[in-house]
Design a protein around this motif. Structure first.
Motif, PDB file in Angstrom:
ATOM      1  N   ARG A   1      -6.600 -10.961  28.006  1.00 15.34           N
ATOM      2  CA  ARG A   1      -6.197  -9.640  28.462  1.00 15.34           C
ATOM      3  C   ARG A   1      -4.790  -9.596  29.047  1.00 15.34           C
ATOM      4  O   ARG A   1      -4.094  -8.598  28.880  1.00 15.34           O
ATOM      5  CB  ARG A   1      -7.220  -9.081  29.448  1.00 15.34           C
ATOM      6  CG  ARG A   1      -7.207  -9.677  30.837  1.00 15.34           C
ATOM      7  CD  ARG A   1      -8.340  -9.066  31.673  1.00 15.34           C
ATOM      8  NE  ARG A   1      -8.322  -9.465  33.076  1.00 15.34           N
ATOM      9  CZ  ARG A   1      -8.689 -10.657  33.542  1.00 15.34           C
ATOM     10  NH1 ARG A   1      -9.087 -11.598  32.699  1.00 15.34           N
ATOM     11  NH2 ARG A   1      -8.654 -10.930  34.838  1.00 15.34           N
ATOM     12  N   GLY A   2      -4.375 -10.678  29.740  1.00 14.52           N
ATOM     13  CA  GLY A   2      -3.051 -10.661  30.361  1.00 14.52           C
ATOM     14  C   GLY A   2      -1.952 -10.461  29.331  1.00 14.52           C
ATOM     15  O   GLY A   2      -0.992  -9.709  29.556  1.00 14.52           O
TER      16      GLY A   2
ATOM     17  N   PHE B   1      -2.052  -6.718  27.977  1.00 16.27           N
ATOM     18  CA  PHE B   1      -1.503  -5.781  28.958  1.00 16.27           C
ATOM     19  C   PHE B   1       0.014  -5.909  29.046  1.00 16.27           C
ATOM     20  O   PHE B   1       0.741  -4.915  29.006  1.00 16.27           O
ATOM     21  CB  PHE B   1      -2.111  -6.028  30.343  1.00 16.27           C
ATOM     22  CG  PHE B   1      -3.375  -5.255  30.615  1.00 16.27           C
ATOM     23  CD1 PHE B   1      -3.355  -3.875  30.672  1.00 16.27           C
ATOM     24  CD2 PHE B   1      -4.578  -5.902  30.831  1.00 16.27           C
ATOM     25  CE1 PHE B   1      -4.518  -3.145  30.939  1.00 16.27           C
ATOM     26  CE2 PHE B   1      -5.750  -5.194  31.095  1.00 16.27           C
ATOM     27  CZ  PHE B   1      -5.715  -3.824  31.151  1.00 16.27           C
TER      28      PHE B   1
ATOM     29  N   GLU C   1      -5.289  -2.508  34.565  1.00 14.94           N
ATOM     30  CA  GLU C   1      -5.253  -3.959  34.741  1.00 14.94           C
ATOM     31  C   GLU C   1      -5.963  -4.365  36.040  1.00 14.94           C
ATOM     32  O   GLU C   1      -6.697  -5.351  36.075  1.00 14.94           O
ATOM     33  CB  GLU C   1      -3.791  -4.445  34.726  1.00 14.94           C
ATOM     34  CG  GLU C   1      -3.712  -5.938  34.506  1.00 14.94           C
ATOM     35  CD  GLU C   1      -2.347  -6.398  34.030  1.00 14.94           C
ATOM     36  OE1 GLU C   1      -1.381  -5.615  34.073  1.00 14.94           O
ATOM     37  OE2 GLU C   1      -2.255  -7.579  33.631  1.00 14.94           O
TER      38      GLU C   1
ATOM     39  N   ASP D   1      -9.205  -6.864  36.344  1.00 16.22           N
ATOM     40  CA  ASP D   1      -9.167  -8.052  37.203  1.00 16.22           C
ATOM     41  C   ASP D   1     -10.306  -8.017  38.222  1.00 16.22           C
ATOM     42  O   ASP D   1     -10.941  -9.044  38.496  1.00 16.22           O
ATOM     43  CB  ASP D   1      -7.817  -8.136  37.936  1.00 16.22           C
ATOM     44  CG  ASP D   1      -6.682  -8.543  36.995  1.00 16.22           C
ATOM     45  OD1 ASP D   1      -6.973  -9.006  35.871  1.00 16.22           O
ATOM     46  OD2 ASP D   1      -5.512  -8.403  37.390  1.00 16.22           O
TER      47      ASP D   1
END
Lengths: 153, 83, 153, 83
Positions: free
Chosen positions: A102-103, A106, C110, C114
């Protein structure tokens, strides 16, 4: 990986573009999609006229896409930018980034939007509800700053 | 050399594109802007604030000191507001 | 603004959820949608079994959503988390955040991912292609770090 | 007090839920974990590493020193791996 890039007058379907990036795949863990829409600015905006530089728009978006691909290991990428008359509630731009984690997805999507804002040759003119004359939108310092922060990484 | 103009640069000049034949001493984008600004009222208005002008040669962004000798198409426009 | 939160075994349609957040509206300038999918880990993963704590899953996602709404002025928010058996290529989670400006929508989406990773009561068990026994996925330090960086803001 | 277990805590104990009646001197989550760990092999295996155990009281995360007196439902589970 070859990104999909389209510059078009027609509307697009975000869900359809997302499905195209993931269908039949088993290596995508994260998909981040940004859709930019036209706001009515509390009812004062009648429409945006989006002018673009044909040819350069596609090429410049392609260069920005290659920069994103050099920074993050994306497994899929679609960028669509519309031009022409766009009314409040309508879509203007789409960035959809597929990655394993996901990082990466994004960061790539946000980087792409920040860079498109300052580098893709599009100009917005605002038609106001209460005025006959339309005015060009001024570039925002905040957009330059948003793009500049990626230089430090 | 073909010149193309966009947004308020196009509106102030009153043309979307034209062919340019600048003299040989006009070597850079900045010099071409100065030369264009002296061509008339619309050009003067378009290029009154050179800091607000962006340029591209053959569809790639260039800096004001870029040489124009090899350019087939040079574009002038305001800072971009897409996205 | 009341977020839409669903914990369900069934699949979802990201495009449909995005459309629900924006249709008939003229105040949304930015929509960021994250979709988390099941990867096959180079063909070694047969399926994930997602266990959850019914009741607490919805409540905890609701608390995380309220934290996001307190931090960013979102105008729409949808969060969906699936449980049960999920196979490679299938969707697991969706976070879709609508805002006036893109920075808010990106940050909120985001942040939510998280926080969901470290706070929503779900546990993944992996069924491997070549093994009879399934093993629980270990929590990752990188996910704790991703959640912790929001504390500084 | 109802106890519920998830993931490998559930598997090691061999139960998804049960009713607990700990003695009055068991006042905190940490003390309840110690008391449970002494109940048998499965419990000992489930709670062998207290740092790997998370707890919730009435569906809200709590710290190990949280009091359990008012709890209707207490849950034990490993660190979450959803998302």
């Amino acid at each position: 990986m070859e990104p999909t890039i389209r510059v078009q007058a027609e509307d697009f379907d975000a869900g359809c573009e997302e499905a195209l990036l993931t269908q039949g795949r088993r290596d995508v863990g994260a998909l981040v999609t940004f859709t930019g829409l036209c706001r009515d600015e509390e009812g004062t905006l009648a429409a945006l006229e989006l002018e673009h530089y044909p040819g350069m728009a596609e090429e410049e978006i392609g260069r920005v896409a290659q920069e994103a691909l050099a920074r993050w290991p994306l497994v899929g990428l679609t960028i669509i930018h519309r031009y022409g008359v766009i009314r409040p509630g309508e879509r203007i731009v789409l960035v959809s980034a597929a990655a394993r984690h996901r990082g990466e997805a994004f960061a790539a999507a946000e980087f792409l939007m920040d860079y498109l804002k300052t580098r893709a040759p599009f100009w917005k003119k605002e038609r106001r509800v209460d005025r006959a004359d339309a005015g060009w939108v001024a570039a925002k310092a905040v957009d330059d700053e948003a793009a500049a922060r990626w230089e430090k990484l | 050399m073909k010149a193309v103009y966009f947004a308020w640069v196009r509106e102030r000049i009153g043309l979307a594109e034209e062919d340019l034949a600048p003299p040989r001493e006009v070597e850079t984008v900045r010099q071409l802007i100065d030369w264009l600004a002296a061509r008339g009222e619309g050009y003067a208005a378009a290029f009154a604030n050179p800091k607000a002008i962006r340029a591209a040669i053959d569809k790639s962004h260039v800096a004001p000191d870029a040489p124009i000798a090899a350019a087939r198409e040079i574009a002038f426009f305001p800072p971009m507001t897409g996205g």
